[in-house]
Design an enzyme around this catalytic site. Structure first.
Site, PDB file in Angstrom:
ATOM      1  N   GLU A 164      25.916  57.161   9.437  1.00  0.00           N
ATOM      2  CA  GLU A 164      27.215  56.632   8.987  1.00  0.00           C
ATOM      3  C   GLU A 164      26.999  55.248   8.397  1.00  0.00           C
ATOM      4  OE1 GLU A 164      30.415  56.704  11.850  1.00  0.00           O
ATOM      5  OE2 GLU A 164      31.331  54.884  10.998  1.00  0.00           O
ATOM      6  N   GLU A 169      35.239  48.037   7.052  1.00  0.00           N
ATOM      7  CA  GLU A 169      36.370  48.463   7.860  1.00  0.00           C
ATOM      8  C   GLU A 169      36.991  47.228   8.486  1.00  0.00           C
ATOM      9  OE1 GLU A 169      35.511  51.091  11.105  1.00  0.00           O
ATOM     10  OE2 GLU A 169      33.685  50.046  11.670  1.00  0.00           O
TER      11      GLU A 169
END
Length: 293
Positions: A164, A169
């Site tokens: 990932e 974010e």
């Protein structure tokens, strides 16, 4: 001879100007053509300069309750293109959960209703890339409860062994609004990851620019066979050497193609949105993928 030299200089300067980025208003979408980057080719981009739904030949939707015990019900109705941007909208609205099972211990089944909705779109099965420069220009909402993200997952393997990459974010850590840039891979134990994470308090950005949250910012990944480098507005946030990202079985999940996800989660790491004024808007101006010539 002097006139000839001047003419050559003018032509050189004109050529250089073609590769320089045009001046862009940080508060507005960028309608300029994608920048020419020396030594690289633009292999795919989506400028979202349409009205209606994002391109269905590229983007697919996640539906329902998906991950992390989040509050939102994902649905396609919350993603649309307008005014040159993709808008992902978080809403406070009640949706019946068709998978509800009274008394279930499964968080996806034990809620009769979702109290919030949002959208998550991804290129899985339609577009994937191995290495390159990824540029995503976005404006995030930092209200309580918001958890916007720009991230990738590897096409082979179960998480986290597939790898990932969180290009960007935003959520709260100990109630501190924070921008994160992360890399995760497997440790040999199901659903447990090894993280290389950089956490930057939002205040680091807003102290320098009080209008930061009202502006679009370019989140960038430079990914090659040696490393992954993550940037915001050309400032490097995190660097990970791919010599370190090997799963216990010897597989390196960052030496395979990845697909892209854009989503706005609500609750969980984002915090409790009960007192937040909705809607929450997450705007993506463009996605551009370059690779070396």
């Amino acid at each position: 001879m002097k006139n000839c030299s001047k003419a050559i200089l003018i032509l050189i300067l004109l050529g250089l100007n073609r590769s320089l980025p045009a001046q862009v208003d940080a508060f507005k979408p960028d309608f300029n053509k994608p920048q020419v980057i020396n030594g690289m080719t633009l292999i795919w981009n989506d400028e979202f300069n349409i009205k209606g739904k994002p391109d269905s030949s590229v983007w697919r939707y996640e539906n329902g309750f998906v991950r992390n015990n989040e509050l939102q019900w994902y649905q396609s109705e919350n993603a649309s293109c307008k005014g040159g941007v993709l808008i992902i909208e978080g809403r406070r609205e009640k949706i019946k959960n068709p998978g509800f099972v009274s008394g279930s211990s499964n968080w996806k089944q034990n809620r009769e209703f979702a109290e919030y909705t949002s959208a998550s779109i991804q290129t899985h099965g339609n577009k994937q890339w191995q290495y390159g420069r990824f540029e995503i220009r976005a404006r995030i909402d930092t209200l309580m409860g918001a958890w916007p993200a720009i991230w990738t997952l590897g096409i082979k393997g179960q998480w986290p062994s597939n790898g990932e990459i969180d290009i960007m974010e935003f959520y709260r850590i100990n109630n501190v609004p924070t921008i994160l840039a992360n890399i995760a891979w497997g440790i040999g134990e199901r659903f447990k990851a090894k993280w290389d994470s950089e956490k930057t308090p939002l205040s680091n950005f807003t102290k320098k620019d009080p209008a930061w949250v009202k502006k679009f910012h370019v989140c960038r990944m430079d990914w090659d066979e040696d490393s992954i480098k993550l940037f915001i507005d050309d400032v490097i946030i995190n660097t990970t050497s791919l010599s370190e990202t090997v799963n216990p079985d010897g597989f390196n999940p960052f030496k395979q193609p990845h697909y892209l996800l854009l989503n706005l989660a609500l609750g969980a790491n984002g915090g409790d949105p009960a007192g937040t004024k909705f809607p929450i808007r997450y705007e993506i101006d463009y996605v551009r993928v370059y690779q070396k010539k």
